[in-house]
Write a protein that holds these residues in place. Sequence first.
Motif, PDB file in Angstrom:
ATOM      1  N   UNK A  98       0.839  -1.213   0.000  1.00 33.05           N
ATOM      2  CA  UNK A  98       0.000   0.000   0.000  1.00 33.05           C
ATOM      3  C   UNK A  98       0.867   1.254   0.000  1.00 33.05           C
ATOM      4  N   UNK A  99       0.212   2.389  -0.165  1.00 35.28           N
ATOM      5  CA  UNK A  99       0.906   3.679  -0.198  1.00 35.28           C
ATOM      6  C   UNK A  99       1.799   3.824   1.031  1.00 35.28           C
ATOM      7  N   UNK A 100       3.022   4.277   0.817  1.00 32.45           N
ATOM      8  CA  UNK A 100       3.956   4.491   1.916  1.00 32.45           C
ATOM      9  C   UNK A 100       4.881   3.305   2.166  1.00 32.45           C
ATOM     10  N   UNK A 101       4.492   2.118   1.708  1.00 33.60           N
ATOM     11  CA  UNK A 101       5.378   0.952   1.857  1.00 33.60           C
ATOM     12  C   UNK A 101       6.613   1.129   0.980  1.00 33.60           C
ATOM     13  N   UNK A 102       7.736   0.581   1.436  1.00 30.38           N
ATOM     14  CA  UNK A 102       8.931   0.601   0.595  1.00 30.38           C
ATOM     15  C   UNK A 102       9.077  -0.716  -0.155  1.00 30.38           C
ATOM     16  N   UNK A 103       9.443  -0.608  -1.430  1.00 32.48           N
ATOM     17  CA  UNK A 103       9.661  -1.783  -2.269  1.00 32.48           C
ATOM     18  C   UNK A 103      11.072  -1.685  -2.850  1.00 32.48           C
ATOM     19  N   UNK A 104      11.899  -2.670  -2.517  1.00 35.20           N
ATOM     20  CA  UNK A 104      13.287  -2.651  -2.989  1.00 35.20           C
ATOM     21  C   UNK A 104      13.364  -3.287  -4.375  1.00 35.20           C
ATOM     22  N   UNK A 105      14.059  -2.620  -5.273  1.00 27.56           N
ATOM     23  CA  UNK A 105      14.300  -3.225  -6.575  1.00 27.56           C
ATOM     24  C   UNK A 105      15.585  -2.667  -7.190  1.00 27.56           C
ATOM     25  N   UNK A 119      13.815  -1.836 -16.861  1.00 26.88           N
ATOM     26  CA  UNK A 119      12.874  -1.029 -17.642  1.00 26.88           C
ATOM     27  C   UNK A 119      12.132  -0.116 -16.663  1.00 26.88           C
ATOM     28  N   UNK A 120      11.814   1.084 -17.082  1.00 29.42           N
ATOM     29  CA  UNK A 120      11.230   2.065 -16.162  1.00 29.42           C
ATOM     30  C   UNK A 120       9.888   1.577 -15.590  1.00 29.42           C
ATOM     31  N   UNK A 121       9.212   0.678 -16.314  1.00 26.21           N
ATOM     32  CA  UNK A 121       7.917   0.157 -15.877  1.00 26.21           C
ATOM     33  C   UNK A 121       7.989  -0.464 -14.480  1.00 26.21           C
ATOM     34  N   UNK A 122       9.103  -1.117 -14.154  1.00 23.89           N
ATOM     35  CA  UNK A 122       9.244  -1.746 -12.836  1.00 23.89           C
ATOM     36  C   UNK A 122       9.025  -0.692 -11.738  1.00 23.89           C
ATOM     37  N   UNK A 123       9.599   0.474 -11.950  1.00 25.02           N
ATOM     38  CA  UNK A 123       9.535   1.555 -10.959  1.00 25.02           C
ATOM     39  C   UNK A 123       8.153   2.213 -10.976  1.00 25.02           C
ATOM     40  N   UNK A 124       7.616   2.423 -12.183  1.00 27.94           N
ATOM     41  CA  UNK A 124       6.296   3.051 -12.320  1.00 27.94           C
ATOM     42  C   UNK A 124       5.223   2.264 -11.588  1.00 27.94           C
ATOM     43  N   UNK A 125       5.316   0.943 -11.647  1.00 29.33           N
ATOM     44  CA  UNK A 125       4.302   0.106 -10.985  1.00 29.33           C
ATOM     45  C   UNK A 125       4.296   0.386  -9.490  1.00 29.33           C
ATOM     46  N   UNK A 126       5.474   0.552  -8.913  1.00 28.88           N
ATOM     47  CA  UNK A 126       5.585   0.835  -7.471  1.00 28.88           C
ATOM     48  C   UNK A 126       5.027   2.226  -7.179  1.00 28.88           C
TER      49      UNK A 126
END
Length: 371
Positions: free
Chosen positions: A74-81, A86-93
């Motif tokens: 959810x909003x505010x959670x951190x997701x490590x990658x 591809x920029x899509x990976x980041x956009x999804x987060x």
Amino acid sequence: MNILMNDFRKEPKELKRDIQQAITRVLESGWYVLGPEVEKFEADWAIDCGVSHAIGVGNGLDALEISLRVSGVIAGDEVITTSMTAFATILAIMRIGAVPVLADIDPATGLLSLDSVRRCIGKKTKAIILVHLYGQIRQMRGWQSLAEEQGILLIEDCAQSHLASLNGEKAGSFGMAGAYSFYPTKNLGAMGDAGAVVTNSKSFAMEAKQFRNYGQSVRYEHPKIGINSRLDEMQAAILSVRRKWLVEFTERRRQIARYYFDKINSSKIQLLAPPEQAEAHVYHLFVILCKERDKFLAYLAHKGIQSLIHYPIPVHHQIPCSALKYDPRGMVQTERHARECLSIPCHPQMSDLEVEYVIDSINSYDAEISK
Ligand SMILES: *Cc1c(COP(=O)(O)O)cnc(C)c1O
């Protein structure tokens, strides 16, 4: 010579004929979105991935977003990658209001570094998105134990890793969910945008199915919010034809990669590490490193060999990402990889002659530029 990164025009006649038949079948069925073609492809793709459920969606970006949302990020959670994706990976987060945290890569493979990810874990870390970059899956036991030990979710970005497997287990089956893209240039591609989420959880699959279709459970009932990310019948029918060729096409990619590993011997070129097992790499891209990349790219172009860079600008240097957190020790390996990497043609329609021409051209680079 003119050797392209992908050459769909050279695909087998039988494949093109079957695609035309599939399109005609859909046209005449009179049913165009979420129907029997989608259900058939979903069932087949789940089997191909060794999982119990596949959910067809609009594209790879949506597949990632749905995977994160349904997992409970959810909003505010951190997701490590990784910053090398591809920029899509980041956009999804970012699209769900979660916060990407970027870890550095392993220089030998271009994949996320376990040590760097450990340094990025904090109180707010909810998930890791593992990107099976270039088509390789590696050290999955290590990632699974890290996730388990830290109580973090593992999500797989499988947009480049169709059919990659380690000890018989397929990409997308290691974590909570796997997100696939079937963009035309991926190893399995539609004739437009398409994607899928795969999972072994029945309840996850049910929620993902609702979410892709306005959060609808049964007609006109919306117990949750959702989006419109439905797969259409035409793309599903085309994917069903193409998946029958995927094993053969993947084997050809591996064969080309083996030639490259055996024969490329220029002192100016560094190869990435070969896979742990042959099946663990599907060579969506064959990536090499060159310290004098600009000069080498110009040379390849002059030889009629197309090449691309995956990726020239790491995520942490993109404008909307300038404030993102990354590994406290810096992103040294990502920076270097972004400066030196380039992808050379490695697609199933390449002839032996073309593969040899690419190898000879690379190996004569030294001699030719010093002339
Ligand atoms: C292509 C790709 C995506 C996005 O897929 P789309 O279908 O273009 O949205 C995500 N991640 C990676 C690693 C990709 O290569």
